[in-house]
Design an enzyme around this catalytic site. Structure first.
Site, PDB file in Angstrom:
ATOM      1  N   ASP A 181       1.083  -0.991   0.374  1.00  0.00           N
ATOM      2  CA  ASP A 181       0.123  -0.148   0.057  1.00  0.00           C
ATOM      3  C   ASP A 181       1.093   0.878  -0.144  1.00  0.00           C
ATOM      4  OD1 ASP A 181      -2.431   1.378   0.545  1.00  0.00           O
ATOM      5  OD2 ASP A 181      -1.831   1.937   2.502  1.00  0.00           O
ATOM      6  N   GLU A 265      -1.663  -1.378  -6.885  1.00  0.00           N
ATOM      7  CA  GLU A 265      -2.615  -0.737  -6.764  1.00  0.00           C
ATOM      8  C   GLU A 265      -2.020  -0.774  -7.556  1.00  0.00           C
ATOM      9  OE1 GLU A 265      -5.780   0.583  -3.588  1.00  0.00           O
ATOM     10  OE2 GLU A 265      -3.997   1.308  -2.917  1.00  0.00           O
ATOM     11  N   ASP A 347      -3.011   1.338   7.549  1.00  0.00           N
ATOM     12  CA  ASP A 347      -2.695   1.075   6.591  1.00  0.00           C
ATOM     13  C   ASP A 347      -1.925  -0.536   6.209  1.00  0.00           C
ATOM     14  OD1 ASP A 347      -2.415   3.491   5.260  1.00  0.00           O
ATOM     15  OD2 ASP A 347      -0.948   4.197   7.023  1.00  0.00           O
TER      16      ASP A 347
END
Length: 392
Positions: A181, A265, A347
């Site tokens: 992340d 991502e 997170d």
């Protein structure tokens, strides 16, 4: 496989002048060809290929004799690259080609006849001859092309494209998987609980950069003092760029060495920088460059790099129960899940969800393979695209 090695070169004053002529000739030919191809398409509705423009170079040399001072294959490669730029544009892979400026980074490509003589010299064709260099790696394989570039701070580099003759290693399912992340407070948070702080490179050099830019703004444009001040600003900006790149290289290498499957991502950085409160911080952190390094290093090692859709709610799902959570403000860094009653780090929870979603898509056999890319549009339907040249 094709690999590129970027080395520093140190041209003499004569070689500096020769390279400046090469930069100018190839830049002029690019701009001229781009204007001709654009005007032809507007008037006739049909475009010109790079090969067609290549055949016009002898006539241009008669009209502009100074083009003869440039190595002929550099001129040919310039228009061929322009032709490929148009192909990329019409196939939706890139924007429309732009005109080149003499005030930014300069480059010229030598498609052949370049030899790495030793770890301290590279032989170029034409008037360049032997150029001092610092070849920090052993060159194994066939040298395909060499691109010489000059940064705004006056430093010269040569990018050596090498064909090593090896096949791409096959990917394996054996090994650990990790989800990453990306953020601003911490640069990267992994699913195994590791956090890597954001170095904030621009902030460390911001005071020095501000001072140099203030001096530049006071100089008369076009004067020698203005040029000296511009180089000083470029050196500070080059320093920031290099330390950022060094950080990305070391961290990406560390992650690739330890894991077999890497999931991140697909971030829409261009849309995110439209937020003027976070634009500078997002531009400084360099997520795109970091993900690019992760991807090609995983490819060379035969490992799996996956990107999940940008609309996957990684921060709004409990990593244990997979049940949805209420929307939280960015200031909330940890929370107690109302479903499992456990405290989660926001997170790390998102990183675990990213890893699990990537493994789920990969295992489902939805056309996603190693180095594949998963993009989930607004409709929620998963679209999968593979990186060019990959074969399962």
């Amino acid at each position: 496989m094709l690999k590129a090695v970027k080395v520093r070169i140190y041209p003499t004053q004569e070689q500096f002048i020769t390279l400046a002529k090469h930069f100018g000739c190839t830049r002029w030919l690019w701009n001229h060809s781009l204007a001709v191809m654009t005007e032809t398409y507007k008037t006739t509705g049909k475009g010109l290929s790079g090969l067609t423009m290549k055949k016009r170079i002898p006539a241009l040399k008669v009209e502009h004799e100074w083009l003869k001072e440039c190595y002929s294959q550099c001129l040919q490669q310039s228009v061929l690259n322009l032709g490929q730029a148009f192909v990329n544009f019409f196939e939706g892979r890139a924007k429309y080609p732009n005109f080149k400026s003499k005030h930014h980074r300069q480059s010229v490509q030598f498609p052949q006849n370049v030899t790495v003589v030793s770890d301290s010299a590279i032989k170029f064709p034409g008037l360049l001859g032997l150029v001092a260099a610092k070849v920090h790696r052993l060159i194994e394989g066939t040298l395909k092309t060499v691109t010489v570039s000059k940064n705004p701070d006056g430093k010269f580099f040569a990018s050596l494209l090498i064909e090593d003759g090896k096949l791409s290693p096959k990917s394996s399912r054996e090994g650990s998987a990790i989800g990453i992340d990306l953020g601003l407070t911490d640069f990267a948070i992994t699913s195994d609980g590791s956090k890597y702080a954001n170095p904030r490179h621009l902030k460390k050099h911001e005071r020095n950069l501000k001072r140099k830019q203030r001096k530049l703004s006071r100089r008369k444009k076009g004067s020698n003092n203005c040029n000296k001040a511009r180089i000083k600003v470029a050196k500070v900006q080059g320093k920031i760029s290099r330390v950022r790149e060094d950080f990305h290289h070391k961290l990406s290498r560390k992650i690739v060495n330890k894991n077999q499957v890497i999931v991140v991502e697909d971030l829409a950085v261009k849309n995110m920088v439209k937020n003027h409160n976070l634009a500078k911080a997002i531009s400084d952190v360099g997520w795109g460059q970091f993900c690019t390094m992760l991807k090609y290093k995983a490819e060379f090692e035969g490992k799996v790099y996956l990107e999940i859709g940008r609309f996957f709610p990684s921060s709004h799902l409990c990593s244990k129960t997979l049940l949805p959570l209420e929307k939280m403000d960015l200031s909330v860094r940890s929370f107690i899940c109302p479903h499992c009653q456990e405290r989660h780090d926001r997170d790390i929870n998102a990183a675990i969800n990213i890893r699990n979603e990537g493994l789920r898509i990969w295992a489902s056999g939805s056309g996603v393979t190693a180095l594949g890319r998963n993009v989930r549009p607004k409709g929620g339907r998963l679209k999968s695209t593979l990186s060019p040249g990959y074969c399962d």
